[in-house]
Write a protein that holds these residues in place. Structure first.
Motif, PDB file in Angstrom:
ATOM      1  N   PRO A 183     -12.070   1.701  14.334  1.00  0.00           N
ATOM      2  CA  PRO A 183     -11.185   0.918  14.753  1.00  0.00           C
ATOM      3  C   PRO A 183      -9.536   1.257  14.418  1.00  0.00           C
ATOM      4  N   ALA A 184      -8.637   1.492  15.365  1.00  0.00           N
ATOM      5  CA  ALA A 184      -7.246   1.674  14.919  1.00  0.00           C
ATOM      6  C   ALA A 184      -6.562   0.738  13.739  1.00  0.00           C
ATOM      7  N   ALA A 185      -7.123  -0.555  13.977  1.00  0.00           N
ATOM      8  CA  ALA A 185      -6.549  -1.516  12.759  1.00  0.00           C
ATOM      9  C   ALA A 185      -6.917  -1.225  11.461  1.00  0.00           C
ATOM     10  N   VAL A 186      -8.053  -0.188  11.413  1.00  0.00           N
ATOM     11  CA  VAL A 186      -8.390  -0.198   9.968  1.00  0.00           C
ATOM     12  C   VAL A 186      -7.686   0.836   9.625  1.00  0.00           C
ATOM     13  N   LEU A 187      -7.202   2.115  10.348  1.00  0.00           N
ATOM     14  CA  LEU A 187      -6.638   2.909   9.880  1.00  0.00           C
ATOM     15  C   LEU A 187      -5.119   2.794   9.787  1.00  0.00           C
ATOM     16  N   ASP A 188      -4.640   1.943  10.517  1.00  0.00           N
ATOM     17  CA  ASP A 188      -3.295   1.297  10.430  1.00  0.00           C
ATOM     18  C   ASP A 188      -3.144   0.638   8.978  1.00  0.00           C
ATOM     19  N   ALA A 189      -3.977  -0.566   8.762  1.00  0.00           N
ATOM     20  CA  ALA A 189      -4.076  -0.858   7.446  1.00  0.00           C
ATOM     21  C   ALA A 189      -4.320  -0.082   6.076  1.00  0.00           C
ATOM     22  N   TYR A 190      -4.957   0.824   6.241  1.00  0.00           N
ATOM     23  CA  TYR A 190      -5.042   1.850   5.208  1.00  0.00           C
ATOM     24  C   TYR A 190      -3.728   2.657   4.901  1.00  0.00           C
ATOM     25  N   ARG A 191      -3.225   3.030   6.333  1.00  0.00           N
ATOM     26  CA  ARG A 191      -1.895   3.855   6.087  1.00  0.00           C
ATOM     27  C   ARG A 191      -0.901   2.849   5.654  1.00  0.00           C
ATOM     28  N   ALA A 192      -0.821   1.481   5.950  1.00  0.00           N
ATOM     29  CA  ALA A 192       0.287   0.706   5.483  1.00  0.00           C
ATOM     30  C   ALA A 192       0.186   0.466   4.087  1.00  0.00           C
ATOM     31  N   GLN A 193      -1.189   0.205   3.384  1.00  0.00           N
ATOM     32  CA  GLN A 193      -1.291   0.118   1.999  1.00  0.00           C
ATOM     33  C   GLN A 193      -1.009   1.193   1.112  1.00  0.00           C
ATOM     34  N   PHE A 194      -1.397   2.514   1.742  1.00  0.00           N
ATOM     35  CA  PHE A 194      -0.895   3.696   1.092  1.00  0.00           C
ATOM     36  C   PHE A 194       0.664   3.871   1.165  1.00  0.00           C
ATOM     37  N   HIS A 195       1.384   3.475   2.122  1.00  0.00           N
ATOM     38  CA  HIS A 195       3.032   3.533   2.126  1.00  0.00           C
ATOM     39  C   HIS A 195       3.539   2.426   1.147  1.00  0.00           C
ATOM     40  N   ALA A 196       2.815   1.336   1.029  1.00  0.00           N
ATOM     41  CA  ALA A 196       3.264   0.273   0.021  1.00  0.00           C
ATOM     42  C   ALA A 196       3.081   0.869  -1.443  1.00  0.00           C
ATOM     43  N   ASP A 197       1.932   1.401  -1.643  1.00  0.00           N
ATOM     44  CA  ASP A 197       1.668   2.109  -2.974  1.00  0.00           C
ATOM     45  C   ASP A 197       2.451   2.994  -3.494  1.00  0.00           C
ATOM     46  N   PHE A 198       2.495   4.132  -2.281  1.00  0.00           N
ATOM     47  CA  PHE A 198       3.436   5.239  -2.894  1.00  0.00           C
ATOM     48  C   PHE A 198       4.842   4.996  -3.037  1.00  0.00           C
ATOM     49  N   LEU A 199       5.256   4.084  -2.130  1.00  0.00           N
ATOM     50  CA  LEU A 199       6.676   3.495  -2.168  1.00  0.00           C
ATOM     51  C   LEU A 199       7.000   2.851  -3.645  1.00  0.00           C
ATOM     52  N   ALA A 200       6.088   2.064  -4.141  1.00  0.00           N
ATOM     53  CA  ALA A 200       5.907   1.446  -5.398  1.00  0.00           C
ATOM     54  C   ALA A 200       5.977   2.547  -6.593  1.00  0.00           C
ATOM     55  N   PRO A 210     -11.089   1.289  -1.613  1.00  0.00           N
ATOM     56  CA  PRO A 210      -9.465   1.614  -1.780  1.00  0.00           C
ATOM     57  C   PRO A 210      -9.077   2.844  -1.983  1.00  0.00           C
ATOM     58  N   TYR A 211      -9.164   3.678  -0.959  1.00  0.00           N
ATOM     59  CA  TYR A 211      -8.735   5.092  -1.094  1.00  0.00           C
ATOM     60  C   TYR A 211      -8.312   5.686   0.286  1.00  0.00           C
ATOM     61  N   TYR A 212      -7.366   6.324   0.126  1.00  0.00           N
ATOM     62  CA  TYR A 212      -6.509   6.773   1.247  1.00  0.00           C
ATOM     63  C   TYR A 212      -6.101   8.461   1.315  1.00  0.00           C
ATOM     64  N   ALA A 213      -6.269   9.319   2.025  1.00  0.00           N
ATOM     65  CA  ALA A 213      -6.043  10.616   2.183  1.00  0.00           C
ATOM     66  C   ALA A 213      -4.927  10.664   3.238  1.00  0.00           C
ATOM     67  N   PRO A 214      -3.506  10.772   3.028  1.00  0.00           N
ATOM     68  CA  PRO A 214      -2.563  10.740   3.842  1.00  0.00           C
ATOM     69  C   PRO A 214      -2.303  11.754   4.572  1.00  0.00           C
ATOM     70  N   CYS A 215      -1.597  12.018   5.860  1.00  0.00           N
ATOM     71  CA  CYS A 215      -1.618  13.031   6.755  1.00  0.00           C
ATOM     72  C   CYS A 215      -0.108  13.505   6.294  1.00  0.00           C
ATOM     73  N   PRO A 216       0.323  14.769   6.701  1.00  0.00           N
ATOM     74  CA  PRO A 216       1.676  15.300   6.215  1.00  0.00           C
ATOM     75  C   PRO A 216       3.000  14.248   6.647  1.00  0.00           C
ATOM     76  N   ASP A 217       2.664  13.628   7.776  1.00  0.00           N
ATOM     77  CA  ASP A 217       3.765  12.774   8.478  1.00  0.00           C
ATOM     78  C   ASP A 217       3.809  11.406   7.549  1.00  0.00           C
TER      79      ASP A 217
END
Length: 413
Positions: free
Chosen positions: A210-227, A289-296
């Motif tokens: 589901p796209a919602a799962v990918l979106d949630a993981y991406r959002a969590q990575f965004h928040a964590d990397f920002l922190a 709780p694991y996410y491999a980001p893409c370059p974007d």
């Protein structure tokens, strides 16, 4: 009952970033971290060059502060900082300095990390005899760890793909479902929401999930990397460097190979559930709780935080076949010791090595969630599924993992 399950799930999420300690013997991080070492070796020259350049740039300072965020335990714990120390001292000696700079080396990881094991290795490590001062700083790197403006050179390898918590999926209607969410508080995890599970039968993002799962993981990575960046911005001096390496992917949408380790882990759990060896509902409630980001994903967060200039972003692939020496029984003499695709023993070796690497990282989380009794059977099943993957015609001996190397420089202001 829901509260009891919530605490169990929460403790699982908190434990994922604590590797198997030295007391776990053959399944410990100490004995199964060669692949992480191979990943670090790819960036070694760049890291050494930047350490030497950092020492030269401000006019050969009297001291430098070097830190490893997420150092783990075993021989790799001092690897990254040792490379930096050696490069700076070589630059000092080559430049004819009368006195070598005073180097302060700080090793950071979560409080549960086996720091005692790290310091037991210190007498035999490359740091011995360098005169540098070594200290341990327990704490999550998603929070402040060090004093204001105290660091010059910060490294982190094979750590930032771990999230601070399992993502929360917000849904629009009651018919939708959600992943368990937990938040970190004072070093522990506390359940904040749990309903039905959107990611049933899976433990992570998948190619067709589901796209919602990918979106949630991406959002969590965004928040964590920002922190992470915000905390390091406060702790790093102007012109200081961050050198970060972690698992990534090349495309915006994960491919089947990007997800295969987690997909096979989920398949093994579901097979165990079908055999009555684990509770199927526990499988459905488990998400890593694991996410491999893409370059974007990366420049966007760096720009939003605003304290660092992105100097380098390099994607590279690493395979366990690079660990094979020419005398290894699975090596092929005609391809430089990299293993031949027609080698019948290579898939078995790759499966055993991969399963061992996954186990030393994931087992603490799994055994908290599913119990000790299931672990040996589970990882045996996981190894067999990995071997089948490496024997499949379309994925034969395909064990490569994509990583990203980032070089960030602190802005002057």
């Amino acid at each position: 009952m829901v509260e009891d399950e919530g605490m169990l799930l929460a403790s699982s999420a908190a434990a994922v970033v604590t590797m198997n300690g030295s007391g776990e013997g053959n399944t410990s991080y100490d004995n199964n971290s060669n692949f992480q070492r191979a990943i670090a070796s790819v960036t070694r020259k760049a890291r050494r060059d930047m350490a030497a350049a950092l020492y030269r740039a401000p006019g050969r300072p009297a001291s430098l502060a070097i830190a490893d965020m997420g150092c783990a335990t075993g021989p790799n714990a001092q690897l990254m900082v040792s490379d930096a120390v050696d490069a700076v001292l070589a630059e000092s000696k080559g430049g004819g300095d009368e006195e070598a700079p005073q180097l302060h080396v700080s090793l950071d990881d979560l409080p549960a990390n086996d720091f005692n094991a790290v310091f037991r290795l210190l007498p035999s490590s490359p740091l011995t005899g360098t005169g540098c001062l070594v200290s341990a700083w327990p704490g999550s790197f998603y929070r402040r760890v060090f004093p204001e403006a105290s660091l010059d050179y910060v490294v982190s390898s094979s750590s930032l793909h771990f999230l601070s918590k399992v993502p929360y999926v917000r849904t629009g209607t009651a018919s939708h479902t959600s992943i368990v969410s937990s938040t970190m508080h004072a070093g522990y995890s506390q359940l904040t929401a749990t309903v039905m599970h959107l990611n049933r039968g899976r433990v992570h993002v998948t190619e067709a999930g589901p796209a919602a799962v990918l979106d949630a993981y991406r959002a969590q990575f965004h928040a964590d990397f920002l922190a992470f960046l915000s905390c390091r911005a406060a702790e790093t001096r102007p012109r200081g460097l961050l050198l970060l390496t972690f698992v990534a992917r090349r495309d915006a949408r994960p491919t089947a190979h990007d997800c295969y380790l987690w997909d096979l882990l989920a398949d093994a759990l579901m097979d165990m559930a079908a055999a009555g060896l684990v509770d199927e509902e526990k499988v459905h409630s488990f998400n890593a709780p694991y996410y491999a980001p893409c370059p974007d994903d990366l420049p966007r967060v760096i720009a939003e935080e605003g304290s660092f200039a992105l100097r380098t972003m390099q994607l590279f692939d690493t395979t366990r076949r690079h660990l094979l020496g020419p005398s290894h029984p699975t090596s092929n003499k005609h391809d430089g010791g990299d293993g031949g695709d027609d080698d019948e023993e290579l898939p078995r070796w790759l499966a055993a090595e991969t399963a061992a690497t996954v186990r030393e990282v994931v087992e603490p989380m799994l055994r908290t969630h599913f119990g000790w009794a299931a672990m040996n059977g589970f990882f045996c099943k996981h190894r067999l599924l990995l071997e089948a993957y490496y024997r499949s015609k379309s994925t034969r001996n395909k064990d490569d993992i994509t990583n990203v190397f980032l070089l960030l420089k602190k802005q002057r202001y």
